[in-house]
Design a protein around this motif. Sequence first.
Motif, PDB file in Angstrom:
ATOM      1  N   TYR A  68       0.844  -1.324   0.020  1.00  0.00           N
ATOM      2  CA  TYR A  68       0.000  -0.098  -0.003  1.00  0.00           C
ATOM      3  C   TYR A  68       0.872   1.204  -0.009  1.00  0.00           C
ATOM      4  CZ  TYR A  68      -4.022  -2.802   1.023  1.00  0.00           C
ATOM      5  OH  TYR A  68      -4.946  -3.889   0.926  1.00  0.00           O
ATOM      6  N   CYS A  69       0.486   2.253  -0.716  1.00  0.00           N
ATOM      7  CA  CYS A  69       1.102   3.544  -0.894  1.00  0.00           C
ATOM      8  C   CYS A  69       0.225   4.723  -1.017  1.00  0.00           C
ATOM      9  CB  CYS A  69       2.267   3.358  -1.694  1.00  0.00           C
ATOM     10  SG  CYS A  69       3.513   4.885  -1.769  1.00  0.00           S
ATOM     11  N   ARG A  70       0.608   5.757  -0.174  1.00  0.00           N
ATOM     12  CA  ARG A  70      -0.153   6.979  -0.328  1.00  0.00           C
ATOM     13  C   ARG A  70       0.373   7.984  -1.459  1.00  0.00           C
ATOM     14  NH1 ARG A  70       2.313  11.103   4.405  1.00  0.00           N
ATOM     15  NH2 ARG A  70       4.594  10.885   3.810  1.00  0.00           N
ATOM     16  N   ASN A  71       1.311   7.510  -2.042  1.00  0.00           N
ATOM     17  CA  ASN A  71       1.908   8.239  -3.079  1.00  0.00           C
ATOM     18  C   ASN A  71       1.773   8.037  -4.839  1.00  0.00           C
ATOM     19  OD1 ASN A  71       3.376  10.196  -1.456  1.00  0.00           O
ATOM     20  ND2 ASN A  71       5.031   8.859  -1.477  1.00  0.00           N
ATOM     21  N   GLU A  72       1.962   8.578  -5.585  1.00  0.00           N
ATOM     22  CA  GLU A  72       1.408   8.774  -7.116  1.00  0.00           C
ATOM     23  C   GLU A  72       2.727   8.678  -7.795  1.00  0.00           C
ATOM     24  OE1 GLU A  72      -1.283   7.684  -8.086  1.00  0.00           O
ATOM     25  OE2 GLU A  72      -3.113   8.242  -6.894  1.00  0.00           O
ATOM     26  N   CYS A  73       3.774   8.053  -7.510  1.00  0.00           N
ATOM     27  CA  CYS A  73       4.908   8.084  -8.429  1.00  0.00           C
ATOM     28  C   CYS A  73       4.464   7.482  -9.786  1.00  0.00           C
ATOM     29  CB  CYS A  73       6.182   7.170  -7.960  1.00  0.00           C
ATOM     30  SG  CYS A  73       6.766   7.983  -6.190  1.00  0.00           S
ATOM     31  N   THR A  74       4.905   8.139 -10.768  1.00  0.00           N
ATOM     32  CA  THR A  74       4.298   7.973 -12.025  1.00  0.00           C
ATOM     33  C   THR A  74       4.961   6.373 -12.779  1.00  0.00           C
ATOM     34  OG1 THR A  74       6.277   9.271 -13.023  1.00  0.00           O
ATOM     35  CG2 THR A  74       3.865  10.263 -12.800  1.00  0.00           C
ATOM     36  N   PHE A  75       6.084   6.072 -12.046  1.00  0.00           N
ATOM     37  CA  PHE A  75       6.734   4.825 -12.947  1.00  0.00           C
ATOM     38  C   PHE A  75       6.437   3.575 -11.976  1.00  0.00           C
ATOM     39  CE2 PHE A  75       9.111   7.117  -9.810  1.00  0.00           C
ATOM     40  CZ  PHE A  75       9.548   6.010  -8.766  1.00  0.00           C
ATOM     41  N   CYS A  76       5.682   3.569 -10.662  1.00  0.00           N
ATOM     42  CA  CYS A  76       5.417   2.584  -9.874  1.00  0.00           C
ATOM     43  C   CYS A  76       4.154   1.851 -10.039  1.00  0.00           C
ATOM     44  CB  CYS A  76       5.833   3.311  -8.491  1.00  0.00           C
ATOM     45  SG  CYS A  76       5.707   2.049  -7.238  1.00  0.00           S
ATOM     46  N   TYR A  77       4.252   0.682 -10.008  1.00  0.00           N
ATOM     47  CA  TYR A  77       3.271  -0.340 -10.156  1.00  0.00           C
ATOM     48  C   TYR A  77       2.113   0.015  -8.956  1.00  0.00           C
ATOM     49  CZ  TYR A  77       1.008  -4.977 -11.198  1.00  0.00           C
ATOM     50  OH  TYR A  77       0.204  -5.890 -11.490  1.00  0.00           O
ATOM     51  N   TYR A  78       2.911   0.316  -7.785  1.00  0.00           N
ATOM     52  CA  TYR A  78       2.120   0.473  -6.422  1.00  0.00           C
ATOM     53  C   TYR A  78       1.512   1.757  -6.067  1.00  0.00           C
ATOM     54  CZ  TYR A  78       4.283  -4.228  -6.315  1.00  0.00           C
ATOM     55  OH  TYR A  78       4.688  -5.319  -6.446  1.00  0.00           O
ATOM     56  N   ARG A  79       1.665   2.558  -6.905  1.00  0.00           N
ATOM     57  CA  ARG A  79       1.264   4.169  -6.795  1.00  0.00           C
ATOM     58  C   ARG A  79      -0.301   3.897  -6.452  1.00  0.00           C
ATOM     59  NH1 ARG A  79      -0.886   6.913 -11.661  1.00  0.00           N
ATOM     60  NH2 ARG A  79       0.316   8.664 -10.926  1.00  0.00           N
ATOM     61  N   LYS A  80      -0.515   4.946  -5.501  1.00  0.00           N
ATOM     62  CA  LYS A  80      -1.986   4.785  -4.968  1.00  0.00           C
ATOM     63  C   LYS A  80      -3.098   4.365  -5.579  1.00  0.00           C
ATOM     64  CE  LYS A  80      -4.846   7.315  -1.861  1.00  0.00           C
ATOM     65  NZ  LYS A  80      -5.128   8.918  -1.545  1.00  0.00           N
ATOM     66  N   MET A 114       8.532  -1.245   2.236  1.00  0.00           N
ATOM     67  CA  MET A 114       7.278  -0.906   2.259  1.00  0.00           C
ATOM     68  C   MET A 114       6.863   0.315   1.278  1.00  0.00           C
ATOM     69  SD  MET A 114       6.117   0.557   5.876  1.00  0.00           S
ATOM     70  CE  MET A 114       6.331   2.164   6.071  1.00  0.00           C
ATOM     71  N   GLY A 115       5.722   0.220   0.896  1.00  0.00           N
ATOM     72  CA  GLY A 115       5.312   1.877   0.096  1.00  0.00           C
ATOM     73  C   GLY A 115       5.070   2.590   1.540  1.00  0.00           C
ATOM     74  N   GLU A 116       4.844   3.990   1.151  1.00  0.00           N
ATOM     75  CA  GLU A 116       4.364   4.854   2.353  1.00  0.00           C
ATOM     76  C   GLU A 116       2.973   4.494   2.631  1.00  0.00           C
ATOM     77  OE1 GLU A 116       5.653   8.820   1.717  1.00  0.00           O
ATOM     78  OE2 GLU A 116       7.615   8.690   1.357  1.00  0.00           O
ATOM     79  N   LEU A 182       8.275  12.791 -11.960  1.00  0.00           N
ATOM     80  CA  LEU A 182       8.296  11.284 -11.253  1.00  0.00           C
ATOM     81  C   LEU A 182       7.592  11.162 -10.273  1.00  0.00           C
ATOM     82  CD1 LEU A 182      11.503  10.117 -12.625  1.00  0.00           C
ATOM     83  CD2 LEU A 182       9.381   9.735 -13.874  1.00  0.00           C
ATOM     84  N   ARG A 183       7.921  11.982  -9.130  1.00  0.00           N
ATOM     85  CA  ARG A 183       7.527  11.784  -7.761  1.00  0.00           C
ATOM     86  C   ARG A 183       6.598  13.049  -7.446  1.00  0.00           C
ATOM     87  NH1 ARG A 183       9.503   7.637  -4.960  1.00  0.00           N
ATOM     88  NH2 ARG A 183      11.594   6.809  -5.250  1.00  0.00           N
ATOM     89  N   VAL A 184       5.319  12.813  -7.747  1.00  0.00           N
ATOM     90  CA  VAL A 184       4.265  13.906  -7.635  1.00  0.00           C
ATOM     91  C   VAL A 184       4.095  14.159  -6.469  1.00  0.00           C
ATOM     92  CG1 VAL A 184       2.139  14.128  -8.599  1.00  0.00           C
ATOM     93  CG2 VAL A 184       3.205  12.592  -9.913  1.00  0.00           C
TER      94      VAL A 184
HETATM   95  S1  SF4 Z   1       8.034   4.299  -5.690  1.00  0.00           S
HETATM   96 FE1  SF4 Z   1       7.613   4.051  -3.667  1.00  0.00          FE
HETATM   97  S2  SF4 Z   1       6.638   6.302  -2.839  1.00  0.00           S
HETATM   98 FE2  SF4 Z   1       6.371   6.001  -5.020  1.00  0.00          FE
HETATM   99  S3  SF4 Z   1       4.214   5.114  -5.417  1.00  0.00           S
HETATM  100 FE3  SF4 Z   1       5.665   3.433  -5.444  1.00  0.00          FE
HETATM  101  S4  SF4 Z   1       5.789   2.649  -3.331  1.00  0.00           S
HETATM  102 FE4  SF4 Z   1       4.926   4.675  -3.318  1.00  0.00          FE
END
Ligand code: SF4
Length: 368
Positions: A68-80, A114-116, A182-184
């Motif tokens: 789980y993650c609260r962020n929305e990084c554009t490259f990341c599969y686990y973005r919120k 972990m994600g955030e 990238l790291r919105v």
């Molecule tokens: S890179 Fe990390 S901080 Fe960014 S959305 Fe993915 S898990 Fe969250």
Amino acid sequence: MKENNLDLQVILDKAKSGRELKFEEIYKILTLKDKESLEQVFKAAREIRRNYFGNKIFLYGFVYFSTYCRNECTFCYYRKSNNKSPRYRKTPDEILQIAESLMNSGVHLIDLTMGEDPAIYTENNFGSLKEIASQIKDQTNLPVMVSPGVLPEDEVLELEDCGADWYACYQETHNRDLFTELRVNQSYDRRMETKMLAKNNGLLIEDGILLGVGEEIEDRVNSILTMKELGVHQGRVMSFVAQEGTPMADSNTPPRREELLVIAALRLVLQDRLIPASLDVDGIEGLEDRLNAGANVVTSLIPPSSGLAGVSNSTLDIDEGHRTVNGVQKVIEELDLKIAAPELYKEWVETKKMNLNHLDRDVIVCRG
Ligand code: SF4
């Protein structure tokens, strides 16, 4: 910057003699394309690795315990907002069991990632993270790395007392404009400052970059030099791999030659530091090339059937058992390398941590 006429062998000899490489020299290395020059660079990187680490390779067990993650990084599969990615949150018992099975398999470190996770960040429940780091340390007696995102300052200050040895926090790019894309809605400076805070408070630190996310070669050179300046103890590079359900789902992955050159350049510049060969990008298939380019740590070992995910390739090679100590041993030995004894890794960590303390004392003496 255009391609330059610097002599490659002169650059490599300079690195081998321990002198610092300049921007244009690293740039030259990162723009090489012909096979012969690449092999020259990788050979130099291996020689430098051998000077500091002999033929020994370290292995990291990876416990991605909350996706789980609260962020929305554009490259990341686990973005919120990605509803395609698998979400799970392992219980403390499950995490401990996985850590124990990794320890028994022979890894040198447990990487607790972990994600955030909003259950920790929004609920201000950082105690659960510290508790699990502490229990893993007690139970496995192995060095522990935490990769939990950008923690609040007071939490960073307590990490070492909880048994953490490492704080990993990847910038992914050191180009501020690209970082913003990238790291919105995240702060470049806070991410950097948190790493420094960790280092100033007794933790070893890792930074890292992603390749193929819109950066220029100059940005890659800048990242390598920034990691050197930060004094990172581990510097990683990974190729971007497109993730379903993200804004970058249609972007291409860069040619692997580029990642191998950055691994080698990191070795030429960071020399006595740890450079990972991540199984997360190409799995076991990509391990030989990364070790041949000068990497000395195999990261992202994951027990089969643990229900754990990787970061960029969430399932690659996991349930086949290729991401285990047994799975990588053959590749390592075929390259005339050896898995290090756990004591050797612990000694490396302790020595670097002692140096941190000495440096801290120096700083205090100077200020006084
Ligand atoms: S890179 Fe990390 S901080 Fe960014 S959305 Fe993915 S898990 Fe969250």
